[in-house]
Motif scaffolding. Structure first.
Motif, short mmCIF file in Angstrom:
data_model
loop_
_atom_site.label_atom_id
_atom_site.label_comp_id
_atom_site.label_asym_id
_atom_site.label_seq_id
_atom_site.Cartn_x
_atom_site.Cartn_y
_atom_site.Cartn_z
N ILE A 264 0.96 -1.33 0.06
CA ILE A 264 -0.12 0.01 0.06
C ILE A 264 0.87 1.27 0.00
CG2 ILE A 264 -1.78 1.15 1.39
CD1 ILE A 264 -2.56 -1.52 2.47
N GLN A 265 0.93 1.88 -1.02
CA GLN A 265 1.88 2.92 -1.43
C GLN A 265 1.12 4.11 -0.52
OE1 GLN A 265 2.58 3.15 -5.33
NE2 GLN A 265 3.68 1.44 -5.64
N LYS A 266 1.99 5.08 -0.14
CA LYS A 266 1.60 6.60 0.26
C LYS A 266 1.06 7.33 -0.61
CE LYS A 266 2.93 8.09 4.14
NZ LYS A 266 3.70 8.48 5.33
N ALA A 267 1.71 7.15 -1.94
CA ALA A 267 1.58 8.02 -3.15
C ALA A 267 0.28 7.21 -3.87
CB ALA A 267 2.68 7.87 -3.84
N SER A 268 -0.30 6.45 -3.26
CA SER A 268 -1.38 5.63 -3.81
C SER A 268 -2.81 6.11 -3.61
CB SER A 268 -1.32 4.29 -4.02
OG SER A 268 -1.62 3.72 -2.54
N LYS A 269 -2.91 7.16 -2.66
CA LYS A 269 -4.18 7.82 -2.16
C LYS A 269 -4.83 6.71 -1.38
CE LYS A 269 -4.15 11.38 -6.14
NZ LYS A 269 -4.74 11.91 -7.07
N PRO A 270 -4.60 6.39 -0.63
CA PRO A 270 -5.10 5.19 0.24
C PRO A 270 -6.26 6.05 1.17
CG PRO A 270 -3.12 5.39 1.41
CD PRO A 270 -3.00 6.47 0.01
N SER A 271 -7.26 5.18 1.21
CA SER A 271 -8.48 5.46 2.11
C SER A 271 -8.84 4.36 2.78
CB SER A 271 -9.38 6.05 1.57
OG SER A 271 -10.06 5.12 0.37
N TYR A 272 -9.50 4.22 3.88
CA TYR A 272 -9.91 3.19 4.79
C TYR A 272 -11.36 3.46 5.49
CZ TYR A 272 -8.35 5.08 9.37
OH TYR A 272 -8.09 5.82 10.33
N VAL A 273 -11.82 2.40 5.89
CA VAL A 273 -13.10 2.39 6.87
C VAL A 273 -12.58 1.21 7.86
CG1 VAL A 273 -14.71 3.61 5.15
CG2 VAL A 273 -14.40 1.03 5.49
N MET A 274 -13.11 1.59 9.05
CA MET A 274 -13.16 0.33 9.80
C MET A 274 -14.53 0.06 10.56
SD MET A 274 -10.68 1.88 13.00
CE MET A 274 -10.77 3.62 13.57
N GLY A 275 -15.09 -0.79 11.17
CA GLY A 275 -16.31 -1.20 11.50
C GLY A 275 -16.38 -2.20 12.52
N ASP A 276 -17.31 -2.17 13.33
CA ASP A 276 -17.69 -3.11 14.25
C ASP A 276 -18.37 -4.43 13.91
OD1 ASP A 276 -16.25 -1.88 16.01
OD2 ASP A 276 -17.97 -0.59 16.92
N TYR A 277 -18.47 -5.67 14.39
CA TYR A 277 -19.22 -6.75 13.97
C TYR A 277 -20.73 -6.04 14.26
CZ TYR A 277 -21.71 -10.94 14.89
OH TYR A 277 -22.82 -12.15 14.80
N LYS A 278 -21.44 -6.65 13.44
CA LYS A 278 -23.03 -6.44 13.37
C LYS A 278 -23.76 -7.88 13.31
CE LYS A 278 -24.92 -2.77 12.08
NZ LYS A 278 -25.44 -1.74 11.02
N ALA A 279 -24.54 -8.22 13.98
CA ALA A 279 -25.11 -9.70 14.04
C ALA A 279 -26.24 -9.88 12.86
CB ALA A 279 -25.82 -10.16 15.18
N PRO A 280 -26.36 -10.80 12.07
CA PRO A 280 -27.35 -10.89 10.90
C PRO A 280 -28.75 -10.72 11.56
CG PRO A 280 -25.83 -12.65 10.77
CD PRO A 280 -25.52 -11.97 12.06
N VAL A 281 -29.74 -10.25 10.91
CA VAL A 281 -31.03 -10.13 11.36
C VAL A 281 -31.89 -10.68 10.21
CG1 VAL A 281 -32.83 -8.20 12.00
CG2 VAL A 281 -30.82 -7.81 12.78
N ALA A 282 -32.79 -11.38 10.66
CA ALA A 282 -33.65 -12.18 9.79
C ALA A 282 -34.84 -11.24 9.16
CB ALA A 282 -34.33 -13.45 10.19
N GLU A 283 -35.15 -11.21 8.00
CA GLU A 283 -36.28 -10.49 7.32
C GLU A 283 -37.58 -11.05 8.22
OE1 GLU A 283 -35.46 -8.27 3.74
OE2 GLU A 283 -36.87 -9.65 2.80
N LYS A 284 -38.51 -10.00 8.21
CA LYS A 284 -39.91 -10.67 8.70
C LYS A 284 -40.79 -9.59 8.26
CE LYS A 284 -39.70 -10.69 13.55
NZ LYS A 284 -39.61 -10.48 14.92
N ILE A 285 -42.03 -10.46 8.07
CA ILE A 285 -43.36 -9.81 7.71
C ILE A 285 -44.32 -10.05 8.65
CG2 ILE A 285 -44.82 -9.90 5.88
CD1 ILE A 285 -42.67 -10.33 3.85
N GLU A 286 -45.28 -9.09 9.02
CA GLU A 286 -46.28 -9.13 9.93
C GLU A 286 -47.54 -8.77 9.34
OE1 GLU A 286 -46.33 -7.86 14.44
OE2 GLU A 286 -47.18 -6.26 13.26
N ILE A 287 -48.48 -9.88 9.25
CA ILE A 287 -49.71 -9.41 8.78
C ILE A 287 -50.89 -9.20 9.66
CG2 ILE A 287 -51.30 -10.48 6.80
CD1 ILE A 287 -49.06 -12.30 5.62
N ASP A 288 -51.42 -8.15 10.00
CA ASP A 288 -52.30 -7.72 10.85
C ASP A 288 -53.70 -8.02 10.39
OD1 ASP A 288 -53.79 -6.86 13.18
OD2 ASP A 288 -52.70 -5.01 13.38
#
Length: 327
Positions: free
Chosen positions: A81-105
């Motif tokens: 990763i060269q300094k002249a290569s204009k690097p960018s970065y992001v860092m993030g935390d773990y996020k658990a999967p969430v199942a899709e849900k449909i509610e029929i009232d």
């Protein structure tokens, strides 16, 4: 089409500080300069012109020039990763999967005896069937009680051996929750991880009405969808990214016995925080001897810990990319 060459680094820990390479434990992640010397602090990062992300994978015994043997650390490196290569970065935390849900009232619905009620679920996650893949459940109302209609549909769904949802009925609400897919289990799964995505509709027809037997939305019924998501840093996502990158490391022959491929480092059931670095490395073009750039991505996954964002690794990486010290 491949647009970026990936490096995927999977570790267990970002150390609180660095001393020497030989002091690293297996699974610890660090940064190295253009000479692949360990960067111990932010001052070292500011001086470096190029960095490599490295993870210690264990020990090896080497023979020294004087004939004695010594134990050294084995480090797997990312692309430069060269300094002249204009690097960018992001860092993030773990996020658990969430199942899709449909509610029929059905609270305000008024079932009509003899009418046919149809629940249709359209699945949108199957790339093999880019049209509409559906499961349809129907029942004929035998009473005007909403609970009877809801429980009849509930029974139909839960009786279906190949259903892709779990259903519950309570307080006049039929709730559909997407089931996890079970075709991508284990570290050495051939199938990639994905989640169920769906839409649902409920309509009524009149079986005996020859000229007016057209589907109509059930009056009074409301449908509410809660979108799911596959998570971030889920171990199956990390596994799939590692597998996609294996081809860059050497011969990969999966799907037959014996399987020939490099060792996988993802841990089943682990949760991961992540650092994603993108840059455009400069290189001398062989066609006309001028400078071109090539896009690279480096993905770093480390087992989830609150201190990852404030670790020495995060600070050294931030200093190299931003050019200033990180508090």
């Amino acid at each position: 089409m491949i647009t970026r060459v990936d490096s995927v680094i999977i570790g267990k820990k970002c150390p609180a500080n660095y001393t020497t390479v030989d002091a690293l434990n297996a699974g610890e992640v660090a940064l190295f300069d253009e000479n692949r010397a360990l960067i111990k602090d932010q001052d070292g990062a500011l001086k470096a012109s190029t960095i490599y992300v490295g993870v210690c994978t264990g020990n090896m015994t080497v023979t020294m020039p004087n004939g004695t043997s010594s134990t050294k650390k084995v480090v797997e490196y990312s692309n430069a990763i060269q300094k002249a290569s204009k690097p960018s970065y992001v860092m993030g935390d773990y996020k658990a999967p969430v199942a899709e849900k449909i509610e029929i009232d059905l609270t305000s619905a008024k079932p009509v005896i003899g009418h046919r009620y149809v629940l249709r679920i359209v699945y949108k996650d199957l790339y093999e069937a880019p049209g509409q893949f559906t499961h349809t459940y129907e029942t004929v109302a035998t009473s005007e009680v909403v609970a009877d209609l809801g429980n009849a549909l509930l029974k139909k769904i839960n009786k279906h051996a190949n259903r892709r949802v779990t259903a519950t009925f309570a307080s006049n609400k039929l709730t559909l929750t997407a089931m996890p897919k079970d075709d991508n289990e284990g570290v050495y799964s051939l199938n990639e991880y994905s989640v169920v995505s769906m839409e649902a509709s409920l309509y009524v027809t009149i079986p005996g009405a020859l000229l007016s037997n057209v589907p109509e939305a059930v009056a009074g019924a409301t449908i509410k969808k809660t979108a799911g998501h596959p998570g971030k840093g889920f171990w199956k996502q990390v596994r799939d990214m590692e597998v996609r990158m294996l081809g860059y490391k050497g011969h990969v022959f999966t799907g037959a016995y014996p399987i020939i491929e490099p060792k996988r480092f993802v841990t089943e059931g682990a949760t991961y925080d992540y650092f994603t670095i993108e840059n455009d490395n400069l290189y001398l073009s062989p066609d006309n001897q001028y400078i071109k750039t090539t896009p690279l991505t480096t993905e770093v996954y480390v087992e989830h810990a609150d201190e990852n964002k404030t670790s020495a690794f995060a600070k050294v990486l931030g200093s190299f990319i931003t050019g200033v010290k990180i508090a």
